[in-house]
Design an enzyme around this catalytic site. Structure first.
Site, PDB file in Angstrom:
ATOM      1  N   GLY A 132      14.326  61.581  26.899  1.00 22.91           N
ATOM      2  CA  GLY A 132      13.640  61.988  25.669  1.00 22.91           C
ATOM      3  C   GLY A 132      14.612  62.712  24.763  1.00 22.91           C
ATOM      4  O   GLY A 132      15.672  63.152  25.209  1.00 22.91           O
ATOM      5  N   CYS A 178      17.842  61.500  32.749  1.00 25.93           N
ATOM      6  CA  CYS A 178      18.373  62.157  31.555  1.00 25.93           C
ATOM      7  C   CYS A 178      17.559  63.418  31.228  1.00 25.93           C
ATOM      8  O   CYS A 178      17.592  64.375  31.999  1.00 25.93           O
ATOM      9  CB  CYS A 178      18.416  61.156  30.395  1.00 25.93           C
ATOM     10  SG  CYS A 178      19.426  61.735  29.041  1.00 25.93           S
ATOM     11  N   TYR A 179      16.802  63.435  30.138  1.00 25.38           N
ATOM     12  CA  TYR A 179      15.976  64.622  29.867  1.00 25.38           C
ATOM     13  C   TYR A 179      15.060  64.897  31.055  1.00 25.38           C
ATOM     14  O   TYR A 179      14.785  66.053  31.386  1.00 25.38           O
ATOM     15  CB  TYR A 179      15.133  64.395  28.597  1.00 25.38           C
ATOM     16  CG  TYR A 179      14.202  65.556  28.306  1.00 25.38           C
ATOM     17  CD1 TYR A 179      14.665  66.683  27.644  1.00 25.38           C
ATOM     18  CD2 TYR A 179      12.876  65.533  28.720  1.00 25.38           C
ATOM     19  CE1 TYR A 179      13.832  67.767  27.395  1.00 25.38           C
ATOM     20  CE2 TYR A 179      12.028  66.611  28.481  1.00 25.38           C
ATOM     21  CZ  TYR A 179      12.516  67.723  27.816  1.00 25.38           C
ATOM     22  OH  TYR A 179      11.682  68.791  27.581  1.00 25.38           O
ATOM     23  N   HIS A 192      21.151  56.487  32.217  1.00 23.35           N
ATOM     24  CA  HIS A 192      19.935  55.670  32.117  1.00 23.35           C
ATOM     25  C   HIS A 192      20.045  54.426  33.005  1.00 23.35           C
ATOM     26  O   HIS A 192      20.617  53.415  32.581  1.00 23.35           O
ATOM     27  CB  HIS A 192      19.711  55.256  30.662  1.00 23.35           C
ATOM     28  CG  HIS A 192      19.253  56.389  29.803  1.00 23.35           C
ATOM     29  ND1 HIS A 192      17.926  56.667  29.568  1.00 23.35           N
ATOM     30  CD2 HIS A 192      19.956  57.348  29.165  1.00 23.35           C
ATOM     31  CE1 HIS A 192      17.826  57.735  28.797  1.00 23.35           C
ATOM     32  NE2 HIS A 192      19.050  58.176  28.550  1.00 23.35           N
ATOM     33  N   GLU A 214      17.822  52.372  33.584  1.00 19.34           N
ATOM     34  CA  GLU A 214      16.923  51.317  33.099  1.00 19.34           C
ATOM     35  C   GLU A 214      17.574  50.349  32.124  1.00 19.34           C
ATOM     36  O   GLU A 214      17.033  49.281  31.855  1.00 19.34           O
ATOM     37  CB  GLU A 214      15.657  51.942  32.478  1.00 19.34           C
ATOM     38  CG  GLU A 214      15.850  52.741  31.191  1.00 19.34           C
ATOM     39  CD  GLU A 214      16.240  54.202  31.418  1.00 19.34           C
ATOM     40  OE1 GLU A 214      16.947  54.483  32.407  1.00 19.34           O
ATOM     41  OE2 GLU A 214      15.863  55.046  30.593  1.00 19.34           O
ATOM     42  N   GLY A 266       3.694  30.781  17.308  1.00 15.41           N
ATOM     43  CA  GLY A 266       4.689  31.322  18.230  1.00 15.41           C
ATOM     44  C   GLY A 266       4.056  31.507  19.604  1.00 15.41           C
ATOM     45  O   GLY A 266       2.827  31.396  19.764  1.00 15.41           O
ATOM     46  N   VAL A 267       4.921  31.803  20.574  1.00 15.38           N
ATOM     47  CA  VAL A 267       4.421  31.879  21.938  1.00 15.38           C
ATOM     48  C   VAL A 267       3.502  33.094  22.140  1.00 15.38           C
ATOM     49  O   VAL A 267       2.491  33.008  22.858  1.00 15.38           O
ATOM     50  CB  VAL A 267       5.592  31.833  22.957  1.00 15.38           C
ATOM     51  CG1 VAL A 267       6.495  33.008  22.823  1.00 15.38           C
ATOM     52  CG2 VAL A 267       5.094  31.716  24.373  1.00 15.38           C
ATOM     53  N   ASP A 268       3.772  34.201  21.469  1.00 11.32           N
ATOM     54  CA  ASP A 268       2.998  35.420  21.726  1.00 11.32           C
ATOM     55  C   ASP A 268       1.525  35.251  21.366  1.00 11.32           C
ATOM     56  O   ASP A 268       0.638  35.493  22.177  1.00 11.32           O
ATOM     57  CB  ASP A 268       3.537  36.614  20.916  1.00 11.32           C
ATOM     58  CG  ASP A 268       5.024  36.773  21.057  1.00 11.32           C
ATOM     59  OD1 ASP A 268       5.570  36.258  22.045  1.00 11.32           O
ATOM     60  OD2 ASP A 268       5.633  37.408  20.185  1.00 11.32           O
ATOM     61  N   SER A 269       1.287  34.843  20.112  1.00  9.39           N
ATOM     62  CA  SER A 269      -0.113  34.761  19.699  1.00  9.39           C
ATOM     63  C   SER A 269      -0.822  33.642  20.459  1.00  9.39           C
ATOM     64  O   SER A 269      -2.019  33.745  20.748  1.00  9.39           O
ATOM     65  CB  SER A 269      -0.224  34.565  18.189  1.00  9.39           C
ATOM     66  OG  SER A 269       0.584  33.502  17.772  1.00  9.39           O
ATOM     67  N   LYS A 312       9.072  39.917  25.839  1.00  8.83           N
ATOM     68  CA  LYS A 312       9.012  38.484  25.549  1.00  8.83           C
ATOM     69  C   LYS A 312       9.118  37.613  26.803  1.00  8.83           C
ATOM     70  O   LYS A 312       8.354  36.671  26.979  1.00  8.83           O
ATOM     71  CB  LYS A 312      10.168  38.147  24.618  1.00  8.83           C
ATOM     72  CG  LYS A 312      10.060  36.795  24.013  1.00  8.83           C
ATOM     73  CD  LYS A 312       9.189  36.920  22.829  1.00  8.83           C
ATOM     74  CE  LYS A 312       8.893  35.617  22.182  1.00  8.83           C
ATOM     75  NZ  LYS A 312       8.120  35.863  20.954  1.00  8.83           N
TER      76      LYS A 312
END
Ligand code: XMP
Length: 520
Positions: free
Chosen positions: A59, A86-87, A177, A179, A232-235, A376
Site C-alpha cells: 500500500g 511490502c507495506y 512484491h 505477486e 468482444g470476449v468480455d461482454s 482477461k
C-alpha cells in the site's frame, strides 16, 4: 455471512495497485481467496470469515501516518499463517514491536536482488538456485528492526530485512512484491505459503462459474437484465454466463456508436445470432455519438462523454422493456483498477474505462458485473468453460470507447474512415502471416499530425499512422511484439499504397508501463 464451501484465504487490501495480482497468483494455484479493504476487516468479520491463511497487501501509506491503514490487532491471535507484503510487512512489524524507518536515500523501485541468509526457510523452497534471486521492489520506508521472535532470512541492498519470519506462529514478511511477474520465483513463494497453511487447492473455473451463477440469481431475482455487448470476449462471456443463470430474463443490446472497426457491426450481429439464442437488440446511434464528440480532444472528457451516452441509450431501451432493473457489463478487474480503486482504497486513477469511470452518478439501472474480479486470461478460461467458440474466445480485446481512443485529439468522420482502412490492412497482414494468435492485441491508431511525403512525382500532406501490437498475460503489463523487419516494411508499404490519407507509418516500441496499451 454464508458458510464457506471452499477453503479460503483472506487478502487484506491496504491500497496497492497490484493487490489483485496476489489473488491472481493464488487462483493459478487453485486457491479460493477474497480481497477485502482493511476498513471492512473488523474483529467480528474475522471471526465469521474464518480464513485458513491471511495475506496483507502492499500500500502507498507509511505506518507513521496518523490514519495509517491497520488490521485489527486480534488478527495476530487467529493462529493462522500470515504473509505481509511490502507495506503489509511493515505494518505487521510495527504492530508487533519492530521498527520501520522512512526511506531517505534507501527507497527501492523496480528490479532488485535478494540474498539468502545461512538458515533456509520453507517459504523459499525452490529459491536461491543461484546465489541471489531477482525480485521487484517498490518501497520508500523499510523495516529497520524486526519484532521480537522474528528472524531474517534474506536481505537486499536497501532492505536489510527483505525476508523475515516468525516460524512458531507462521508469520512471514517480505519487502518485495512476489505477486508481480518480475519477481522471478514469486509464484513458488505463494505455493510454499499455501502448502504451509495446509490448503489442498480446490478452486477451479468450474467452481467460479457455479458461484457466479448463483450470485447472479440472488441479485436479479425475478427482474430483467439488459446486457450491453460489444462483440468482444468480455461482454459475450458475461452475456452467456448471465443467460445460463436467468435465461429469458436477459436481453442483449449492441450499440453501433460509429467508433467500430471495418465491418464489425455486421460481424458481431451475425456471430451473436449464429451462436446464441439470446435476444439481441441492435441500435444504430452513430449520429448521436459522433455529434457529441465534436470539438472534444481531452482523453478523459472523450471517455466520459462516450460512457454517458452509452448509459442514456441503455436507459432508453430499458424503459421500453417491462421489468428491466439491471444493466450487465463485461467489466474486468484491470478496467476497475485503472479507473477507481477496487477496494475503495487510495490507488491512483489512470484512465476512466468507459464501462466504469464513465458512468454518470445518477443511473436508474443497477449494475451487474460478473467478471469484475477476473483478468482477461481468466475470462478466456471461463469462456472455454462455458463452451464459447474458440475463434470467439481468442479475439483480441477491443475497448468500449472503440476507435475514439485510437484517434488522439478531436475525432472526425474522415479520420475514422482512414483509420478503419489502415486497421483492416494491418490485421489482414497479421492474419496472413499467421501471427494473430501470438499477439495479445494489435491495432492501428491515427496520429493527430500530418506530414509531408512524396508519391509518384507529387507532394503529399497526409496523416501518420501508428501500429501497435503487444504481448501480455493480463493487460496489466505489456511488451511490444517483435515483428520482423520484412513484416513491418511490407505492412507499411501496403498501408501507404492502399489507404488514401496516410503517407507515413510508425511502429510503437513502448511497453506498459511506462505506456498504456491504448493511446488514450
Ligand atoms: P490500457 O490502454 O489501459 O488497456 O493499457 C488495457 C486493456 O484494456 C482495454 N481497454 C478498455 N476496455 N473499456 C474496455 O472495455 C475501456 O474503456 C478500455 N480502455 C482500455 C485495452 O484495449 C487493453 O486491452
Amino acid at each position: 455471512m454464508n458458510a464457506p464451501t471452499h477453503e479460503r484465504l483472506l487478502i487484506i487490501d491496504f491500497g496497492s495497485q497490484v493487490t489483485q495480482l496476489i489473488a491472481r497468483r493464488l487462483r493459478e494455484l487453485n486457491i479460493y481467496c477474497e480481497i477485502f479493504p482493511f476498513q471492512k476487516v473488523t474483529v467480528t468479520f474475522l471471526q465469521e470469515y474464518r480464513p485458513k491463511a491471511i495475506i496483507f497487501s502492499g500500500g502507498p501509506a507509511s505506518v507513521y501516518e496518523d490514519d495509517a491503514p491497520k488490521p485489527p490487532p486480534e488478527v495476530f491471535d487467529l493462529k493462522v499463517p500470515i504473509l505481509g507484503i511490502c507495506y503489509g510487512q511493515q505494518i505487521m512489524m510495527h504492530m508487533l514491536g519492530g521498527i520501520v524507518e522512512r526511506g531517505r536515500g534507501t527507497a527501492e523501485f523496480g528490479r532488485a536482488y535478494v540474498k539468502s541468509s545461512e538458515e533456509r526457510l520453507t517459504l523459499l523452497d525452490g529459491w536461491f538456485d543461484e546465489t541471489r534471486e531477482q525480485v521487484w521492489m517498490s518501497h520508500g520506508d523499510h523495516v529497520s528492526a524486526i519484532a521480537p521472535g522474528f528472524r531474517v532470512y534474506g536481505t537486499s541492498e536497501h532492505a536489510p530485512f527483505a525476508i523475515t519470519a516468525e516460524i512458531s506462529r507462521q508469520f512471514y514478511g517480505v519487502q518485495f512484491h512476489p505477486e508481480v511477474h518480475h519477481t522471478r520465483n514469486g509464484l513458488k513463494l505463494f505455493k510454499n505459503f499455501v502448502r504451509i497453511a495446509g490448503f489442498c487447492g480446490d478452486w477451479t473455473m468450474r467452481a467460479y462459474r457455479q458461484k457466479a451463477i448463483s450470485a447472479i440469481r440472488d441479485q436479479v431475482g425475478n427482474k430483467k437484465v439488459l446486457c450491453g455487448i460489444s462483440g468482444g470476449v468480455d461482454s459475450s462471456v458475461a452475456a452467456v454466463l448471465i443467460h445460463e443463470a436467468i435465461g429469458e430474463q436477459l436481453t442483449c443490446v449492441f450499440v453501433d456508436h460509429g467508433l467500430l472497426r471495418k465491418g464489425e457491426a455486421d460481424e458481431v450481429v451475425a456471430m451473436f445470432k449464429e451462436n446464441y439464442k439470446i435476444p439481441l437488440i441492435y441500435v444504430q446511434e452513430k449520429e448521436l455519438f459522433l455529434n457529441a464528440l465534436k470539438g472534444l480532444s481531452d482523453p478523459e472528457i472523450k471517455r466520459k462523454a462516450i460512457g454517458g451516452l452509452f448509459i442514456d441509450v441503455f436507459q432508453k431501451i430499458a424503459d421500453g422493456i417491462d421489468g428491466v432493473e439491471f444493466l450487465a457489463q463485461g467489466t474486468l478487474y484491470p478496467d476497475i483498477i485503472e479507473s477507481v480503486s477496487f477496494s475503495g482504497g487510495p490507488s491512483a486513477t489512470i484512465k476512466s474505462h468507459h464501462n466504469v469511470g464513465g458512468l454518470p452518478e445518477k443511473m436508474n439501472l443497477k449494475l451487474i458485473e460478473p467478471l469484475r474480479e477476473l483478468f482477461k486470461d481468466e475470462v478466456r478460461a471461463l469462456g472455454n468453460e462455458l463452451g464459447l467458440p474458440k475463434s470467439f474466445v481468442g479475439r483480441h480485446p477491443f475497448p468500449g470507447p472503440g476507435l475514439a481512443i485510437r484517434c488522439p485529439g478531436e475525432i472526425t468522420r474522415k479520420k475514422l474512415e482512414i483509420l478503419r482502412e489502415a486497421d483492416a490492412v494491418y490485421i489482414d497482414q497479421i492474419r496472413k502471416h499467421g501471427l494473430y494468435d501470438k499477439i495479445w492485441q494489435a491495432f492501428a491508431a491515427l496520429l493527430p499530425m500530418k506530414t509531408v511525403g512524396v508519391m509518384g512525382d507529387g507532394r503529399t500532406y497526409d496523416y501518420a499512422c501508428l501500429l501497435r501490437a503487444v504481448t501480455s498475460v493480463d493487460g496489466m503489463t505489456a511488451d511490444y511484439y517483435p515483428f520482423s523487419h520484412e513484416f513491418l516494411s511490407e505492412t507499411a508499404t501496403r498501408i501507404t499504397n492502399e489507404v488514401k490519407g496516410i503517407n507515413r507509418v510508425t511502429y510503437d516500441l513502448t511497453s506498459k508501463p511506462p505506456g498504456t496499451i491504448e493511446l488514450e
